[in-house]
Design an enzyme around this catalytic site. Structure first.
Site, PDB file in Angstrom:
ATOM      1  CB  ILE A  14      -0.135  -9.463  -2.590  1.00 10.03           C
ATOM      2  CG1 ILE A  14       0.872 -10.791  -2.273  1.00 10.03           C
ATOM      3  CG2 ILE A  14      -1.228  -9.783  -3.216  1.00 10.03           C
ATOM      4  CD1 ILE A  14       0.259 -11.595  -1.027  1.00 10.03           C
ATOM      5  NE  ARG A  89      -0.637 -19.661   4.202  1.00  7.06           N
ATOM      6  CZ  ARG A  89      -0.578 -21.053   3.688  1.00  7.06           C
ATOM      7  NH1 ARG A  89      -0.436 -22.087   4.701  1.00  7.06           N
ATOM      8  NH2 ARG A  89      -0.353 -21.055   2.469  1.00  7.06           N
ATOM      9  CG  ASN A  96      -0.032  -9.623   9.767  1.00  8.69           C
ATOM     10  OD1 ASN A  96       0.883  -8.855   9.720  1.00  8.69           O
ATOM     11  ND2 ASN A  96       0.221 -10.639   8.870  1.00  8.69           N
ATOM     12  CB  ILE A 119      -4.741 -11.259   0.821  1.00  7.68           C
ATOM     13  CG1 ILE A 119      -5.563 -10.901  -0.463  1.00  7.68           C
ATOM     14  CG2 ILE A 119      -3.573 -12.124   0.527  1.00  7.68           C
ATOM     15  CD1 ILE A 119      -5.032 -10.608  -1.868  1.00  7.68           C
ATOM     16  CB  THR A 120      -3.547  -9.861   6.064  1.00 10.85           C
ATOM     17  OG1 THR A 120      -3.589  -8.411   5.225  1.00 10.85           O
ATOM     18  CG2 THR A 120      -2.588  -9.705   7.051  1.00 10.85           C
ATOM     19  CG  HIS A 176      -4.687 -19.741   3.305  1.00 11.68           C
ATOM     20  ND1 HIS A 176      -4.735 -20.573   2.109  1.00 11.68           N
ATOM     21  CD2 HIS A 176      -3.870 -18.801   3.353  1.00 11.68           C
ATOM     22  CE1 HIS A 176      -3.650 -19.736   1.421  1.00 11.68           C
ATOM     23  NE2 HIS A 176      -3.308 -18.860   2.219  1.00 11.68           N
TER      24      HIS A 176
HETATM   25  N1  APR Z   1      -1.291  -0.264   6.767  1.00 12.86           N
HETATM   26  C1  APR Z   1      -1.080  -0.308   5.296  1.00 12.86           C
HETATM   27  N2  APR Z   1      -0.017  -1.145   4.837  1.00 12.86           N
HETATM   28  C2  APR Z   1       0.765  -1.669   5.954  1.00 12.86           C
HETATM   29  C3  APR Z   1       0.539  -1.297   7.257  1.00 12.86           C
HETATM   30  C4  APR Z   1      -0.420  -0.715   7.570  1.00 12.86           C
HETATM   31  N3  APR Z   1      -0.616  -0.599   8.918  1.00 12.86           N
HETATM   32  N4  APR Z   1       1.611  -2.007   7.888  1.00 12.86           N
HETATM   33  C5  APR Z   1       2.391  -2.674   6.935  1.00 12.86           C
HETATM   34  N5  APR Z   1       1.728  -2.618   5.774  1.00 12.86           N
HETATM   35  C6  APR Z   1       2.472  -2.706   4.506  1.00 12.86           C
HETATM   36  C7  APR Z   1       3.935  -2.927   4.664  1.00 12.86           C
HETATM   37  O1  APR Z   1       4.658  -1.589   4.388  1.00 12.86           O
HETATM   38  C8  APR Z   1       4.059  -3.710   3.078  1.00 12.86           C
HETATM   39  O2  APR Z   1       4.426  -2.875   2.201  1.00 12.86           O
HETATM   40  O3  APR Z   1       1.823  -4.133   3.877  1.00 12.86           O
HETATM   41  C9  APR Z   1       2.791  -4.354   2.925  1.00 12.86           C
HETATM   42  C10 APR Z   1       2.966  -6.107   3.011  1.00 12.86           C
HETATM   43  O4  APR Z   1       3.592  -6.159   1.607  1.00 12.86           O
HETATM   44  P1  APR Z   1       4.536  -7.426   1.599  1.00 12.86           P
HETATM   45  O5  APR Z   1       5.797  -7.363   2.974  1.00 12.86           O
HETATM   46  O6  APR Z   1       5.480  -7.322   0.316  1.00 12.86           O
HETATM   47  O7  APR Z   1       4.016  -8.626   1.595  1.00 12.86           O
HETATM   48  P2  APR Z   1       3.048  -9.585   0.520  1.00 12.86           P
HETATM   49  O8  APR Z   1       3.707 -10.621  -0.026  1.00 12.86           O
HETATM   50  O9  APR Z   1       2.340  -8.394  -0.072  1.00 12.86           O
HETATM   51  O10 APR Z   1       1.980  -9.964   1.548  1.00 12.86           O
HETATM   52  C11 APR Z   1       1.170  -9.559   2.501  1.00 12.86           C
HETATM   53  O11 APR Z   1      -0.432 -11.333   2.401  1.00 12.86           O
HETATM   54  O12 APR Z   1      -0.334 -13.778   1.672  1.00 12.86           O
HETATM   55  C12 APR Z   1      -0.276 -12.725   2.978  1.00 12.86           C
HETATM   56  O13 APR Z   1       1.011 -13.878   4.286  1.00 12.86           O
HETATM   57  C13 APR Z   1       1.054 -12.701   3.541  1.00 12.86           C
HETATM   58  O14 APR Z   1       0.208 -11.531   5.336  1.00 12.86           O
HETATM   59  C14 APR Z   1       1.007 -11.241   4.323  1.00 12.86           C
HETATM   60  C15 APR Z   1       0.051 -10.587   3.155  1.00 12.86           C
END
Ligand code: APR
Length: 313
Positions: A14, A89, A96, A119-120, A176
């Site tokens: 995202i 979720r 998270n 968004i998380t 959500h």
């Molecule tokens: N600080 C910053 N980034 C982090 C941290 C942190 N402490 N921990 C993890 N991340 C990063 C990961 O390294 C990864 O690149 O968060 C990113 C999440 O990206 P994806 O795994 O590709 O997930 P994405 O599809 O982007 O979704 C992220 O949004 O819709 C929600 O359920 C979904 O909770 C999820 C979030």
């Protein structure tokens, strides 16, 4: 006049897509932050090199250091883990919550005036956590959920009727989660109630698909969750803020009495402008929608209680 600055916390699917959209829409300079060294820098370089083709002047920076987000106007948080098949979720809760606690320290320190879009997942709990941990006022912290869910509703109705999505307006309220509330009474096709076009039983099926739309994508992707449409939804919110559009959008907003809800983030229509969440709009719901709203609210309350237990443990 300097350009706006948009910090994207999390440079995964995202985050990367949002960086692309922000650049294409000329919203401002973009900082992509992630904990995985190389990932945000690589994505930023790649995007920057598309600038001459796409004709944007924004600077795209990738970083693992919070000081690079200093002075950001908007922070959009996707940091965390995404869903895999079989996970709800809510299963993401403990992991998270820990990640977002760290993220809030960075935002509080370096971008204390920013408009924060979360968004998380699980969204309704995570956005409340961000408000609590940053200590920011309620107009400055909002969750992305309703624009995406409403977009899914509009998509499926438009497909069913074989009409342009532009002719369909619809809204999804509530949490959500799987019990979100597609507001049938407010779903219009060119101003005419959708029930005039589609029988109630078929609308039930379409609304069930809306509720499960995220899960449908997770089951297909297998290694992650939806990212194009969530990115579009959040960037739309950022744009409304940066351009002071006063746009009415369904978002997770902190409620203090509106809709009879007190002290929780919940999906409702709000007005977004330069003041962030400037107003919560109260619309009338049918009896059935009210019941569904209450079921969804009780789930969000359980989720928040579960998060509080995890935090104490
Ligand atoms: N600080 C910053 N980034 C982090 C941290 C942190 N402490 N921990 C993890 N991340 C990063 C990961 O390294 C990864 O690149 O968060 C990113 C999440 O990206 P994806 O795994 O590709 O997930 P994405 O599809 O982007 O979704 C992220 O949004 O819709 C929600 O359920 C979904 O909770 C999820 C979030």
């Amino acid at each position: 006049m300097s350009r706006n600055k948009i910090a994207l916390i999390g440079a995964g699917n995202i985050g990367g897509t949002m960086a692309h959209l922000c650049a294409l829409k000329h919203l401002g300079d973009v900082v992509l932050y992630d904990v995985i060294d190389g990932l945000p820098q690589g994505k930023a370089l790649d995007l920057q090199q598309s600038a001459p083709i796409e004709n944007f002047d924004a600077e795209i920076v990738g970083t693992t250091k919070y000081d690079d987000i200093a002075g950001a106007d908007v922070c959009i948080i996707t940091a965390g883990i995404a869903r895999k098949p079989g996970m709800s979720r809510d299963d993401l809760l403990g992991t998270n919550a820990k990640i977002l606690t760290q993220v809030c320290d960075g935002i509080k320190k370096f971008a204390p005036k920013s408009f924060v879009i979360v968004i998380t997942n699980p969204l309704d709990a995570m956005v409340g956590l961000v408000k609590q941990k940053t200590g920011f006022p309620k107009n400055q912290v909002v969750g992305q959920s309703g624009i995406l869910d409403s977009s899914r509703y509009r998509t499926f109705i438009a497909q069913e009727l074989k009409v342009s999505v532009a002719s369909v307006s619809a809204m999804v309220m509530g949490g959500h989660g799987d019990d979100m509330v597609p507001v049938r009474s407010g779903c219009l096709v060119s101003g005419v109630p959708v029930e005039k076009f589609i029988p109630a039983q078929r609308l039930d099926e379409i609304e069930a698909r809306v509720r499960n739309a995220g899960g449908e994508i997770v089951a297909l992707l297998k290694t992650g969750s939806a990212f194009y449409s969530p990115a579009s939804a959040a960037v739309r919110m950022a744009e409304a803020y940066l351009k002071d559009k006063k746009e009415i959008l369904p978002c997770a907003a902190y409620l203090e009495g509106e809709y009879g809800v007190n002290g929780y983030y919940f999906g409702v229509p709000v007005m977004i402008g330069a003041g962030g969440v400037e107003k919560v709009i109260e619309v009338e719901l049918s009896q059935r929608e009210k019941q569904l709203f209450d079921v969804s609210l009780s789930h969000v309350k359980e989720l928040v209680a579960a998060m509080e237990r995890v935090q104490k443990a």
